[in-house]
Scaffold this motif. Sequence first.
Motif, PDB file in Angstrom:
ATOM      1  N   THR A   4       0.859  -1.267   0.063  1.00  0.00           N
ATOM      2  CA  THR A   4      -0.211   0.300  -0.080  1.00  0.00           C
ATOM      3  C   THR A   4       0.590   1.445   0.053  1.00  0.00           C
ATOM      4  O   THR A   4       1.311   1.323   0.987  1.00  0.00           O
ATOM      5  CB  THR A   4      -0.935   0.252   1.124  1.00  0.00           C
ATOM      6  OG1 THR A   4      -1.675  -0.990   1.078  1.00  0.00           O
ATOM      7  CG2 THR A   4      -1.993   0.774   1.413  1.00  0.00           C
ATOM      8  N   LEU A   5       0.496   2.460  -1.060  1.00  0.00           N
ATOM      9  CA  LEU A   5       1.524   3.685  -1.175  1.00  0.00           C
ATOM     10  C   LEU A   5       0.253   4.225  -1.183  1.00  0.00           C
ATOM     11  O   LEU A   5      -0.784   4.617  -1.394  1.00  0.00           O
ATOM     12  CB  LEU A   5       2.400   3.405  -2.397  1.00  0.00           C
ATOM     13  CG  LEU A   5       3.624   2.398  -2.274  1.00  0.00           C
ATOM     14  CD1 LEU A   5       4.384   3.134  -3.465  1.00  0.00           C
ATOM     15  CD2 LEU A   5       4.085   3.231  -1.144  1.00  0.00           C
ATOM     16  N   ALA A   6       0.457   5.307   0.131  1.00  0.00           N
ATOM     17  CA  ALA A   6      -0.475   6.229  -0.050  1.00  0.00           C
ATOM     18  C   ALA A   6      -1.661   5.977   0.359  1.00  0.00           C
ATOM     19  O   ALA A   6      -2.743   6.625  -0.616  1.00  0.00           O
ATOM     20  CB  ALA A   6      -0.458   7.223  -0.593  1.00  0.00           C
ATOM     21  N   GLY A   7      -1.939   4.344   0.941  1.00  0.00           N
ATOM     22  CA  GLY A   7      -3.759   4.441   1.094  1.00  0.00           C
ATOM     23  C   GLY A   7      -3.554   3.646  -0.742  1.00  0.00           C
ATOM     24  O   GLY A   7      -5.703   3.078  -0.594  1.00  0.00           O
ATOM     25  N   GLU A   8      -3.048   3.833  -1.188  1.00  0.00           N
ATOM     26  CA  GLU A   8      -3.300   2.933  -2.686  1.00  0.00           C
ATOM     27  C   GLU A   8      -2.703   1.750  -2.858  1.00  0.00           C
ATOM     28  O   GLU A   8      -1.460   1.148  -2.146  1.00  0.00           O
ATOM     29  CB  GLU A   8      -2.783   3.842  -3.584  1.00  0.00           C
ATOM     30  CG  GLU A   8      -3.395   3.219  -5.056  1.00  0.00           C
ATOM     31  CD  GLU A   8      -3.057   3.622  -6.607  1.00  0.00           C
ATOM     32  OE1 GLU A   8      -3.941   4.465  -7.138  1.00  0.00           O
ATOM     33  OE2 GLU A   8      -1.963   4.017  -6.761  1.00  0.00           O
TER      34      GLU A   8
END
Length: 242
Positions: free
Chosen positions: A104-108
Motif C-alpha cells: 500500500t502506497l499513500a493508501g492505494e
Amino acid sequence: MTHLFISDLHLSPDRPATLDCLLDFLAGPAREAERLYILGDLFDSWIGDDDDTPFNCRVIAGLRALTDAGVGCDLMHGNRDFLLGRLFRRETGCRMLRDPTLITLAGEPTLLMHGDLLCTDDLAYQRFRRRVRNPLVQRLFLFKSLDGRRALAADYRHRSRAAMAEKSAEIMDVNQDAVADYLRRFGARHLIHGHTHRPRDHEITLGDRQAHRSVLAEWTEQGGEVLAHRNGVWQREPITPT
C-alpha cells in the motif's frame, strides 16, 4: 517518503557499464529513498549463491552499502535470476518478495510483479517456468559444478534468444485478461511490473472502477530508468552513466 522501483537490469560481465550505472545509483539517488524495489532480473543469469565472481561481489557490496545506510531493499525473482537464495539475502541485507506481492502506497493498494506470469499467451514459456521453479529441479541443478551450471545457463540464454526471435511481439507481451484478473484478485488499483521491456503507463477499466499499470524499463549500458513515488506523486526519472 520516497519509494523507488526498477527492474530488468540484466547485469552481466559483458555489460560493465550497466553495473557502473547501478552502483552510482545505489550510492547516490537511492540513498534518499525509504525503500528500493527491484522487480526481477537484476542479473542476466544467476547460477547459485556460491558463484562468488568479482563481478557478483561488486553487486553484493553495492546493495550491502545501501541497506547498511538504512534504505530498505526488496528484491523479487525474475525469469533470469530465480536462484537468488538465502546467502545472497544475508550478504546484501535485501528482503525477498513473493511474486506477486501487494503493498500500500499513500493508501492505494499496489500490486508488484516481475511480469512473466502475465504473459499467458506464451504457453511454451509458461511450461518452462513451471519446470524450472520446481524445487527438485533447482536442487539437482545446484548439485552440479559451477562450470557445469555456467554451461547450462549459457545454453539456456542461446535457446531463449532463438525462441524469442520466432515469437510474435503480441505473444511475448502481457495478456490483458490476466492483468485484469490479478488486479481483481488482489483488490489492487495499481500494478507495477517489468519483464516485457515496454515502459509505459496504461489506464485500465475494471467494471465501475479505474486502475492503472506501470511497466518498468530495461536498463542498458546507456542507462536506465526508475519509477519514483514521492509524497503521493509518481514520476519516471532517467538514470544515466556518469
